[in-house]
Design a protein around this motif. Sequence first.
Motif, PDB file in Angstrom:
ATOM      1  N   THR A 113       3.182   2.510   4.660  1.00 16.87           N
ATOM      2  CA  THR A 113       1.816   2.358   4.141  1.00 16.87           C
ATOM      3  C   THR A 113       0.977   1.483   5.056  1.00 16.87           C
ATOM      4  O   THR A 113      -0.161   1.824   5.397  1.00 16.87           O
ATOM      5  CB  THR A 113       1.842   1.752   2.728  1.00 16.87           C
ATOM      6  N   VAL A 114       1.544   0.348   5.473  1.00 18.85           N
ATOM      7  CA  VAL A 114       0.796  -0.577   6.339  1.00 18.85           C
ATOM      8  C   VAL A 114       0.464   0.094   7.666  1.00 18.85           C
ATOM      9  O   VAL A 114      -0.662   0.021   8.156  1.00 18.85           O
ATOM     10  CB  VAL A 114       1.591  -1.876   6.558  1.00 18.85           C
ATOM     11  N   GLY A 161      -0.292   4.505  -9.631  1.00 20.03           N
ATOM     12  CA  GLY A 161      -0.190   3.070  -9.877  1.00 20.03           C
ATOM     13  C   GLY A 161      -1.075   2.281  -8.932  1.00 20.03           C
ATOM     14  O   GLY A 161      -1.793   1.354  -9.338  1.00 20.03           O
ATOM     15  N   LEU A 162      -1.072   2.656  -7.650  1.00 18.11           N
ATOM     16  CA  LEU A 162      -1.901   1.974  -6.658  1.00 18.11           C
ATOM     17  C   LEU A 162      -3.382   2.198  -6.946  1.00 18.11           C
ATOM     18  O   LEU A 162      -4.190   1.270  -6.840  1.00 18.11           O
ATOM     19  CB  LEU A 162      -1.547   2.473  -5.250  1.00 18.11           C
ATOM     20  N   THR A 163      -3.741   3.418  -7.335  1.00 19.66           N
ATOM     21  CA  THR A 163      -5.135   3.711  -7.680  1.00 19.66           C
ATOM     22  C   THR A 163      -5.613   2.828  -8.830  1.00 19.66           C
ATOM     23  O   THR A 163      -6.699   2.241  -8.773  1.00 19.66           O
ATOM     24  CB  THR A 163      -5.290   5.193  -8.073  1.00 19.66           C
ATOM     25  N   LYS A 206       0.359  -3.093  -2.291  1.00 19.24           N
ATOM     26  CA  LYS A 206       1.668  -2.549  -1.906  1.00 19.24           C
ATOM     27  C   LYS A 206       2.677  -3.665  -1.644  1.00 19.24           C
ATOM     28  O   LYS A 206       3.854  -3.553  -1.982  1.00 19.24           O
ATOM     29  CB  LYS A 206       1.524  -1.677  -0.659  1.00 19.24           C
ATOM     30  N   LEU A 207       2.206  -4.763  -1.023  1.00 17.76           N
ATOM     31  CA  LEU A 207       3.096  -5.893  -0.756  1.00 17.76           C
ATOM     32  C   LEU A 207       3.615  -6.481  -2.061  1.00 17.76           C
ATOM     33  O   LEU A 207       4.830  -6.664  -2.234  1.00 17.76           O
ATOM     34  CB  LEU A 207       2.334  -6.972   0.035  1.00 17.76           C
ATOM     35  N   HIS A 229      -7.380  -3.877   2.948  1.00 20.63           N
ATOM     36  CA  HIS A 229      -6.660  -5.105   2.631  1.00 20.63           C
ATOM     37  C   HIS A 229      -6.221  -5.153   1.167  1.00 20.63           C
ATOM     38  O   HIS A 229      -5.154  -5.684   0.855  1.00 20.63           O
ATOM     39  CB  HIS A 229      -7.525  -6.320   2.976  1.00 20.63           C
ATOM     40  N   ILE A 230      -7.029  -4.596   0.268  1.00 19.66           N
ATOM     41  CA  ILE A 230      -6.617  -4.523  -1.138  1.00 19.66           C
ATOM     42  C   ILE A 230      -5.373  -3.643  -1.256  1.00 19.66           C
ATOM     43  O   ILE A 230      -4.416  -3.982  -1.975  1.00 19.66           O
ATOM     44  CB  ILE A 230      -7.757  -3.964  -2.013  1.00 19.66           C
ATOM     45  N   CYS A 231      -5.373  -2.520  -0.542  1.00 15.70           N
ATOM     46  CA  CYS A 231      -4.208  -1.616  -0.583  1.00 15.70           C
ATOM     47  C   CYS A 231      -2.957  -2.304  -0.046  1.00 15.70           C
ATOM     48  O   CYS A 231      -1.867  -2.188  -0.625  1.00 15.70           O
ATOM     49  CB  CYS A 231      -4.491  -0.354   0.227  1.00 15.70           C
TER      50      CYS A 231
END
Length: 480
Positions: free
Chosen positions: A24-25, A51-53, A95-96, A89-91
Amino acid sequence: MAVRGTEAWVEQISVRELPALCATVRMLEKLSKNDTASLAQLGQSVLHDQGLTSRLLRVVNSVSYNRGRQPVTTVSRAAVILGFNALKHICITAKLLDSMLKSRDISKPVYERLVRLMARSFHAGMLARMMLEEYDEDTREEIYIATLLHHLGEIAFWSMGGPVTERVDECLRAGDEAQAGQIIREQLGTSFDEISCGLAHSWNMGEVLVRSLSDPQQRTPEMQVIGLADELSASLQDPQAAGAQLPRQLQEVSKRLQLDLPALKRRLKQCAEETVRLAISYGASSLTPYLDTKAAQGQGASEYFAPYPEPDESLQLKVLRELTFLAAEKADINLLIHTAMEGIYRGIGLDRVVVLMLTQDKQKLLPRFVSSQHPDQLKARFVVPLFGPPQVFNHVYQTREAIWVEGERDPKWQDKLTIQLRPLLGPGGFFIAPIVLDNHCLGMIYADRADSGRALQREEFFSFTHFVQQTSLCLSVIMR
């Protein structure tokens, strides 16, 4: 065989322990370095992860990012309002936090060490952003993420769990705090800072983060803020252990912000409360006991994210209004189509949505955007020839009409479901509608519920058709 040395640990973490986070990164950083990449592409890269959305939209609507504006209901709108870097950066943060905090075989002492360090890093990022209030938003975001990830190597190590983390934890608890660096090097053959630097290089992360890790002695104001925020967050987490360090750090921050001590303490309290609220927005409420428990009172825990979106009529209406707004503003065409697809996927509650566009020679349809749990696989396979035996797609192309195939045995369409098409299509039924401009078919939108097996309803077909028709109308406005 024991893992030793920086390169070995970077490979262990990237390939075996955190491959999803690594991928992802790298993908987000690659998009950010591509001058031709659009905000729609960034939104599309996360839309298939429900979930990420959900987390992303909660964060975008938090006080940290949405100060008094209207609620943001779609990823595409968030991209327009916040811009590329902030959304990226939010993503990465989401994810982190998700990768590190999800349930694993981690002993209680190691898990506490992990959560404490993550809370400290999260708070440090917010402190750094607070200290750079006179800077532009992009720079503040870069420093925020560099501070947040300053201990990436150590966080990733503790999140692995298992015998090696327990052994290192026992050695650290038995040894002297001053000897921690030496203990880590003896056990791992490297340092946590070197692992962090190696991961930052390997994952192609931001230049600011790489510089802060590879040359921490730089005395630029931005590098000083990263170091000061990191130290201050550690001291505020454990003031007794900080001793004389805390007054010195407060004095430095006070001087930087040109605030007296009482005003600075009020600002720090406000920052701590905002950090707690933001952590909860990210679904990381387990960090709050290490931040400021008073600020967390009355806040709900992280919500459950359903694996597949449920129909949401209010969201459908909001996205339809947004399509009209984008058309009036002559917005980017990709952004318009992506917004429509988001309304279909999340608003109508479908499992797989594919936007297919006609090739230049008009011989076949190729997937342009895909929303599903497995977008890459679907995008690679979903190529549809338009000429040859009669089938559902060339029927839609010729008639310019939307169709609902109710299943593989639908008597109306059974003879138009060719052997080549069947593996691509939802066995329980699917929708197809044409994107039409001046009576010319430019492409189609396909949708189904093949992953969950949920039944399609007549009302949902009407909503789907309405969305595609509205997309065609808005495209005609923009292109004229």
